[in-house]
Write an enzyme that holds these catalytic residues in place. Structure first.
Site, short mmCIF file in Angstrom:
data_model
loop_
_atom_site.label_atom_id
_atom_site.label_comp_id
_atom_site.label_asym_id
_atom_site.label_seq_id
_atom_site.Cartn_x
_atom_site.Cartn_y
_atom_site.Cartn_z
CB SER A 77 -0.95 -0.27 1.31
OG SER A 77 -2.25 -0.84 1.33
CE LYS A 80 -4.14 0.70 -0.90
NZ LYS A 80 -4.56 0.24 -0.21
CE1 TYR A 202 -4.25 -0.85 -5.01
CE2 TYR A 202 -4.95 -3.21 -4.68
CZ TYR A 202 -4.94 -2.32 -4.27
OH TYR A 202 -4.67 -2.22 -3.31
CE1 TYR A 254 -4.79 1.55 3.57
CE2 TYR A 254 -2.94 0.84 5.16
CZ TYR A 254 -3.48 0.95 4.32
OH TYR A 254 -2.84 0.64 3.11
CB VAL A 272 -0.27 -6.36 4.27
CG1 VAL A 272 -0.91 -5.61 4.93
CG2 VAL A 272 -0.51 -5.78 2.45
O1 DON Z 1 -4.94 -4.42 -2.17
C1 DON Z 1 -3.54 -5.17 -1.36
O2 DON Z 1 -4.36 -6.94 -0.22
C2 DON Z 1 -2.76 -4.77 -1.34
N1 DON Z 1 -1.86 -5.49 -1.76
C3 DON Z 1 -2.45 -4.08 -0.27
C4 DON Z 1 -2.79 -3.72 1.06
C5 DON Z 1 -2.11 -2.90 1.55
O3 DON Z 1 -0.95 -3.05 1.47
C6 DON Z 1 -2.90 -2.10 2.73
N2 DON Z 1 -1.61 -1.66 3.62
N3 DON Z 1 -1.69 -1.88 4.74
#
Ligand code: DON
Length: 339
Positions: A77, A80, A202, A254, A272
């Protein structure tokens, strides 16, 4: 004593207070094994819980690396925030705002929720908003759009980056929630109909492989007004730096963003994969990597490091009190009160 030995001992002797400070933080928090490695994307479960790196890059281009700063992991993420910057460059603020709002959602990053009155996703940091943002990236086809993303990351990090194909495929095969959000937004006309291409983009942007040092370079570049402090290359149009940093402050962690702003006060973005990138405007960028995550998907050790840096050096955006430690003195190697 050989020449090499005397050189090594003189290097040790000039170790800056800031490096010693970061080394102590690393030792202290390496012992903290709270949290769990993400496993909802099967490939992420392969990360080792003990991995831990801290990197700080100053706006003058000084680089401090402690621990596992060369270990690659996927940016997830954190991408983003930077893709949002590219979308702003591609379309300007007004148009991007008409597609993606900038309100904290207070919801988990993967919540399937849109603003009821405008049908816009809440902000570019939650998955729905990030997918709508990726949709805005210009290019004739998926390959060209991915190339533009990778070139953008290279301007920030100063080195060529690539995607981790197994992670990309793993996300593509299992990302049904993200697909659901994309189709919900298509239903409301908030994204274009090149939906599979945008979802691939994405998933690819989340699979870009970085190190803690890259994360520090990303935020140090924002801290330095959009110019990489080491290569001096411009990565982001000056007009949009403040937009990206603002959204990081209000939405980057978040549903943990409010508490983060209160306790740490450094605009930041987590992923993540275990990374956190944090900006101290006009001063420095922090990159941390440790894959043990809390329930909100933020790195436990990374949070601790940022909290301590903020408190000890007074790096909270709204700090007006005299800090315990003086950053400028620590960086130049001068002795510091209360060291
Ligand atoms: O969309 C997703 O689930 C992952 N590619 C990105 C999620 C992410 O890193 C959320 N973060 N804490």
């Amino acid at each position: 004593m050989s020449d090499l030995q005397s050189l090594t001992s003189s290097i040790t002797a000039v170790t800056s207070p800031f490096r010693s400070y970061l080394t102590d933080l690393h030792t202290q928090y390496q012992a903290n094994n709270d949290g769990a490695v993400a496993d909802y994307i099967p490939e992420l479960a392969l990360a080792k819980p003990e991995w831990f790196g801290i990197c700080v890059v100053t706006e003058a281009g000084q680089v401090f690396e402690i621990g596992d700063c060369d270990q690659v992991f996927t940016i997830q993420s954190i991408s983003k925030a930077f893709v949002y910057g590219l979308a702003l460059e591609d379309h300007g603020r007004e148009y991007v705002n008409s597609r993606v709002s900038v309100e904290p959602s207070g919801e988990a990053f993967n919540a399937i929720v849109l603003d009821e009155t405008t049908n816009r996703p809440y902000n570019p940091m939650v998955n729905a908003g990030a997918i709508a943002t990726s949709d805005l990236i210009k290019g004739a086809n998926g390959t060209e759009r991915l190339k533009r993303l990778l070139a953008m990351f290279q301007r920030y990090t100063g080195r060529e980056l690539d995607i981790n194909v197994p992670v990309f495929l793993s996300e593509k095969a299992t990302g049904f929630r993200n697909r659901a959000m994309a189709y919900l937004m298509l239903n409301f006309g908030m994204v274009s109909d090149r939906i599979d291409e945008t979802l691939d983009l994405y998933f690819q942007q989340c699979s870009v492989m970085v190190t803690a040092k890259d994360l520090a370079m990303l935020s140090a570049t924002l801290a330095n007004g959009g110019v990489n402090p080491v290569t001096q290359e411009r990565a982001l149009d000056e007009r949009y730096v403040q937009d990206v940093i603002s959204v990081m402050l209000t939405c980057g962690m978040y549903d943990g963003s409010g508490e983060w702003a209160y306790r740490v006060g450094m605009p930041a973005k987590s992923g993540v994969g275990g990374g956190i990138t944090a900006v101290v405007p006009g001063k420095l960028g922090v990159g941390t990597f440790s894959p043990l995550l809390d329930a909100k998907g933020n790195s436990v050790r990374g949070i601790k490091v940022c909290e301590d840096l903020s408190q000890d050096f007074g790096l909270h955006l709204f700090n007006v009190a005299k800090p315990k430690l003086d950053l400028a003195d620590c960086l130049t190697g001068n002795d510091v009160d209360n060291w």
